[in-house]
Each structure stands twice: as structure tokens, then as C-alpha cells.
Design a protein around this motif. Sequence first.
Motif, PDB file in Angstrom:
ATOM      1  N   GLU A 205       0.839  -1.193   0.000  1.00  0.00           N
ATOM      2  CA  GLU A 205       0.000   0.000   0.000  1.00  0.00           C
ATOM      3  C   GLU A 205       0.876   1.246   0.000  1.00  0.00           C
ATOM      4  N   PRO A 206       0.726   2.119  -0.995  1.00  0.00           N
ATOM      5  CA  PRO A 206       1.442   3.399  -0.953  1.00  0.00           C
ATOM      6  C   PRO A 206       0.953   4.242   0.221  1.00  0.00           C
ATOM      7  N   ALA A 207       1.877   4.708   1.032  1.00  0.00           N
ATOM      8  CA  ALA A 207       1.527   5.540   2.178  1.00  0.00           C
ATOM      9  C   ALA A 207       1.368   6.994   1.738  1.00  0.00           C
ATOM     10  N   GLU A 208       0.937   7.852   2.693  1.00  0.00           N
ATOM     11  CA  GLU A 208       0.733   9.256   2.352  1.00  0.00           C
ATOM     12  C   GLU A 208       2.019   9.915   1.890  1.00  0.00           C
ATOM     13  N   ASP A 209       3.143   9.491   2.440  1.00  0.00           N
ATOM     14  CA  ASP A 209       4.410  10.096   2.029  1.00  0.00           C
ATOM     15  C   ASP A 209       4.969   9.457   0.754  1.00  0.00           C
ATOM     16  N   GLY A 210       4.204   8.532   0.148  1.00  0.00           N
ATOM     17  CA  GLY A 210       4.623   7.920  -1.101  1.00  0.00           C
ATOM     18  C   GLY A 210       5.380   6.624  -0.954  1.00  0.00           C
ATOM     19  N   SER A 211       5.788   6.254   0.256  1.00  0.00           N
ATOM     20  CA  SER A 211       6.492   4.992   0.464  1.00  0.00           C
ATOM     21  C   SER A 211       5.500   3.833   0.390  1.00  0.00           C
ATOM     22  N   VAL A 212       6.007   2.603   0.485  1.00  0.00           N
ATOM     23  CA  VAL A 212       5.163   1.411   0.396  1.00  0.00           C
ATOM     24  C   VAL A 212       5.161   0.705   1.752  1.00  0.00           C
ATOM     25  N   ARG A 213       3.986   0.375   2.243  1.00  0.00           N
ATOM     26  CA  ARG A 213       3.860  -0.299   3.531  1.00  0.00           C
ATOM     27  C   ARG A 213       2.990  -1.536   3.364  1.00  0.00           C
ATOM     28  N   ASN A 214       3.001  -2.379   4.393  1.00  0.00           N
ATOM     29  CA  ASN A 214       2.184  -3.597   4.418  1.00  0.00           C
ATOM     30  C   ASN A 214       2.377  -4.451   3.172  1.00  0.00           C
ATOM     31  N   ALA A 215       3.615  -4.557   2.731  1.00  0.00           N
ATOM     32  CA  ALA A 215       3.900  -5.351   1.532  1.00  0.00           C
ATOM     33  C   ALA A 215       3.825  -6.833   1.863  1.00  0.00           C
ATOM     34  N   GLY A 216       3.286  -7.604   0.921  1.00  0.00           N
ATOM     35  CA  GLY A 216       3.175  -9.040   1.126  1.00  0.00           C
ATOM     36  C   GLY A 216       3.403  -9.809  -0.155  1.00  0.00           C
ATOM     37  N   LEU A 217       3.860 -11.036   0.012  1.00  0.00           N
ATOM     38  CA  LEU A 217       4.110 -11.913  -1.125  1.00  0.00           C
ATOM     39  C   LEU A 217       2.784 -12.477  -1.637  1.00  0.00           C
ATOM     40  N   ILE A 218       2.543 -12.342  -2.938  1.00  0.00           N
ATOM     41  CA  ILE A 218       1.320 -12.845  -3.557  1.00  0.00           C
ATOM     42  C   ILE A 218       1.554 -14.222  -4.176  1.00  0.00           C
ATOM     43  N   ALA A 219       2.609 -14.360  -4.934  1.00  0.00           N
ATOM     44  CA  ALA A 219       2.866 -15.619  -5.646  1.00  0.00           C
ATOM     45  C   ALA A 219       4.332 -15.664  -6.044  1.00  0.00           C
TER      46      ALA A 219
END
Length: 643
Positions: A205-219
Amino acid sequence: MKVAPYGSWKSPITSDLIVAGTVRLGEIALDGEDIYWVESRPTEAGRYVVVRRTPDGAMADVNPAPFNARTRVHEYGGGSFTVVDGTVYFTHDDDQRLYRQEPGGEPRPITPESSFRYADFAFDRTRNRLLCVREDHSDPAREAVNALVAVDLDGGSAGSSGRVLVSGNDFYSNPRPSPDGTQLAWLTWNHPNMPWDGSELWAGEPAEDGSVRNAGLIAGGLEESIFQPEWSPDGTLHFVSDRTGWWNLYRWRDGRAEAVAPMEAEFGQPQWVFGQSTYGFASPALIVCTYTKGGSWYVATIDTESGALFTVPTPWTDVDYLRVGPGYVAFQAGSPLHPTAVLRHDLASNDTVPLRRSSEIELDRHGFSIPGAVEFPTGGGLTAHGFFYAPKNVEYAAPDGELPPLVVLSHGGPTGQTSTSLSLQLQYWTSRGFAVLDVNYGGSTGYGRPYRQRLNDRWGIVDVDDCVNGARYLASEGLVDADRLAIRGWSASGYTTLAALTFRDAFKAGASHFGISDLEAMAKETHKFESRYLDRLIAPLATGHDVYQERSPINFVDRLSCPLILFQGLEDKVVPPNQAQMMYDAVKAKGFPVALVMFEGEQHGFRRAANIRRALDGELYFLSRVFGFDLAEPVEPVEIANL
């Protein structure tokens, strides 16, 4: 018809004709009704030009000379441009900076002078930024560092080199924001894997500051290859995976991957370059795609709810860079009678219009050799695949009882697939009286993951066996002259050529275009993307020194007992020029006929018209001398030592 020996037929397909009327077509991008593509022009020293085609049929170059829309990320590039509301963003080859070109304006840089390279762009409309892969070459003491970054487009100053979003792994590709901007998907992989060995699909999920959070492996994983993540218009993440042994289409729904129209066919490709695409969305309920089966490509539609796949009847056998726009599809395609072209297909009327052909040369199609698919027995009781082209010229026939010389082609890669699109360079040979076998040796894509993995630990064995066995099969069938078998290849297939000439005795001549002769030197000296490629194909370098020595043709020149010609670019970063020089010196010292042609200003692959012409004619001249036939017309000779 005139009667003349094979090889001596006069052909209308000259090297001058090929380079004067041919361009190389690349990736496609869409912007509403406007269609853009890249073409590399040999007559402009291989310059990459972005071309725009508007709905009224008008076409125009976007980037003016000397701007060259080519990125060198991974050295092979691809994904060099994108279009946002009429504004084109592209990487310029000379400085690898990212440029903005607004309609009617001149290109201007939006990243600073640096050691960074940029590729594989996606527009994040929510935050007005470009997402892309950035490759950092600032420290020559270490390998390049890859990351996903965001380049802010507000202000457009040349002072921002991009904000790092995701980093830490060896490689990244395909940053793709969801339609509402709340999710970001991407691919990543690590040494020693190549993306077709094993890669991972992540989302965050892109955060308000533009970084990426809550990243997870899909496949994905170490033994599962993922290709082309895309978001459907309703925000469902789709991707291609080979978890079943075939690159099939999947979607991520309710926390799990669901297969979409599973079948024993390939919807993916080996990711040698950025910007590849095999499917897109006409609507949330309809996918337009291309897949390959049995060596040929097909266009199809998929109903996303029922999974029903409908193959669209077309004359095309090769399809690439498929993009879906509002009510239409744009893609590249070709067939044995049609050179590769950029086409527009209307989804309502089913009309297909060619927009740009790779060759505008008009020739009698009755003179083209049409490939026939062949299967032949090979090592280990297995079957290999290829396409056979018989000699063909409407004005000539050979003397009774004469069999044609054979040229065996093995595609570069080694993970790749041969094309059956009309190639004037291939017809250059068949129209002069040569037979050609284009081999999809074990390791090729298009036949499932197990076929692709045949080459693991056995590069220089399986590919060589398949080329040798294919040539012997055709000779045993009485289709070619067993005493005039030649093999030619480029890059990795240049290694196959050199290995076949060194470790087997089937061929009587060979031509290596920027081919590998010293595996250990290549593993030590090549660029980051391929620096661990040989771990799977040969062995890890640290523990496999003996294997590298045993499979390197340069170490066994005493076994080579036939003529050889080598062509090499002096600026090649993939296969260093000293490898061709070493092979030439060794063969010359042994006393066999050998020639070496070096090209100033060429990298990995020849892009300049004069050099393409020289390589074609030089190889023909070489074979005429060693096989002992007269040429119908004189060509510029090459210097052959020990002839």
C-alpha cells in the motif's frame, strides 16, 4: 527456370535491400486512441525512435535526432518510454537520463546527470509520479544496485533522481499501481535466478508520504516464475505463473490465486527485456491475450467469469507486445508470409489494420521459403523441435541429384524461442539455395517449464545435441547434403555454434556472431543481469571450475577441425570482444581457415546498416569459399587466414 548449383542462385534479397528497407520494431504504448511504438533504424546507426500514430492515420517521430530512446538497464533494455496524456517520457541512450517531451516541444531532462539508468515506467496518476526501475552504477567496485523508485513530475526539475520505494533484492520489474492508487504490485528476484527460473510477485500500500507499507508476497518463489502483473479495471490483480509447468494466467481473489482458462500453453515469455505484454483488459469481463503452443502464437479472448477462451482466427504465427485500448487492441505480429508489423485490431468490427511494417520491401511471396515444423529424436530418448526451410527461388533449380547445403540456426538466449515471422535475413540464405533449420533446442520457451529446464546444468550439451541431431535427421531424410552442414549463431547461440564445432564432428563450417568461447571469462566479466545465469546452466563458478573449463571451446581448439568465421562488436558489454579475438588467434595458430570481423561502435548485436550488410555478405563469401561454390554476384570479400 535457370539451373545452377545450390548457393549460386541470384537472389533479389540483397544485403543492401535488407538494411535500406528494414527497421526493428519494439515495445508498444497506448494513450487513448493514439498508438506509440519504438523502432530501431539501421540507416540511423540503430537509433531508437518513438513513433506516434493518431486515429486519422498520421504518423510522426516523437524524439528528434540525436535523441535515442533506449535504456541500458540490464544491458538489454526495453521499457524505455511511456506516454501520459500526450506527454512522452523516455530514457536517452547517451546519458541514460529520463526526459520529458510535451506535444510540440523539445525533450528536456527531468533527472540529473548521474550514474543512474531508468526503465519499465508506469504512471501513478494519484500522486503524479512515474514509477520505474532504477539501476545505480555509481560504484564501479560493486555490481549495480537495482530498486523501484518514484520520480515526481510536479515541477519537472532535473534535480530529482527518484525516491526509492522498494529495495534490497537483486532485481525488480513491473511496478504497477492499481486503478485507484491504493495498491502497488511489482516483481522481484535474486541471484542466481533469472526471472524465468523463479521470481516473486509482491503487493503493498502506498503511504501518504509515497512509500510502500504492508507489503506481502502474492505468488512465486525460487521454483515458480511470475510474468506481467496487471490490474483489471475493477482492481483485481492478475499475473502469469508457471506453477503447473505452463505459464498460465491467474488472478488474486479472496486471498488466493485462481487459474483463468488453464491449458497446456504458454501465456508468458522469458523476461529478457522490460516492457513485454501478452494480455490486457477490454473490460472487467473480457481479457484479450496471446499464447503460444507448438511453436506458434495465437490471439484469443477470455471471459473472466466463465473462463471460456476463444481463439481468434488470424494469419499470424508470432504475436508480441499486446496492448488493449478503448475498443481496440494493438500488437506486433508476423507470419511466414508477413514481416513483423505493428497492427491495430478493432474489437467491434474485427478489422485489423497494419500501422507499420518492419520491412516495406515488396517481393514476390511465391519466392519465400515457408517453414515446416519438424520434430526429431535427440539425446536421452527425447524429442526436440525446430522449423525447416527448404531452398526456394522462383527463377532457379539445382542440377539433378544435388542436395542443398544446410545452415543450422540456434536462437540466442539460451532461454528463448525462434520466430516464424518472415525474415529477409533468413530468406537471404534460402533464396540463394541454402536449406535452413531453425532449432528450438531443449531450454527453449513455448513448450512448458520441463522443456525449458532441459538445459539446466547441461548448456553446451543439450543444445549442441539438438542442433547436431536436427542436422543429421534432415540428412538422413535426404533433404540436405551431409557433407555441407554449417551452423551459425549469435550471443549464447554463438556459444552453441562454437561448442558444436569443437566437441562434435557433424558440421563442416560455422559462423559465430558475438558468441561466447570462454565460459569462465564470461561469468567473471559479464554484466549484473547475467552474472549468475550460468549457475543453473553450467554450475556455480566457485565450485564448478572444472566444468567451465571442460565446456569452454577456447580450451579445446585442438578438437576443432573445420573453418570458422567470427563477427564481434568492440563495445559489447555482454560478450567481451577479447573472447572472439582469443578464438580467432587459437584457430589461426592451429592452421584452419578462420576469419574475424570486428565492428567499431557496435554493442551486443549489430544495429548499424553498414555492419549488418557486412556481416551478411561476409558470411556468404566465407561459405562460398569453404564449400566451393561460385557466387551469382560479387560481394566484398573477407580476409580468411589459412585458406
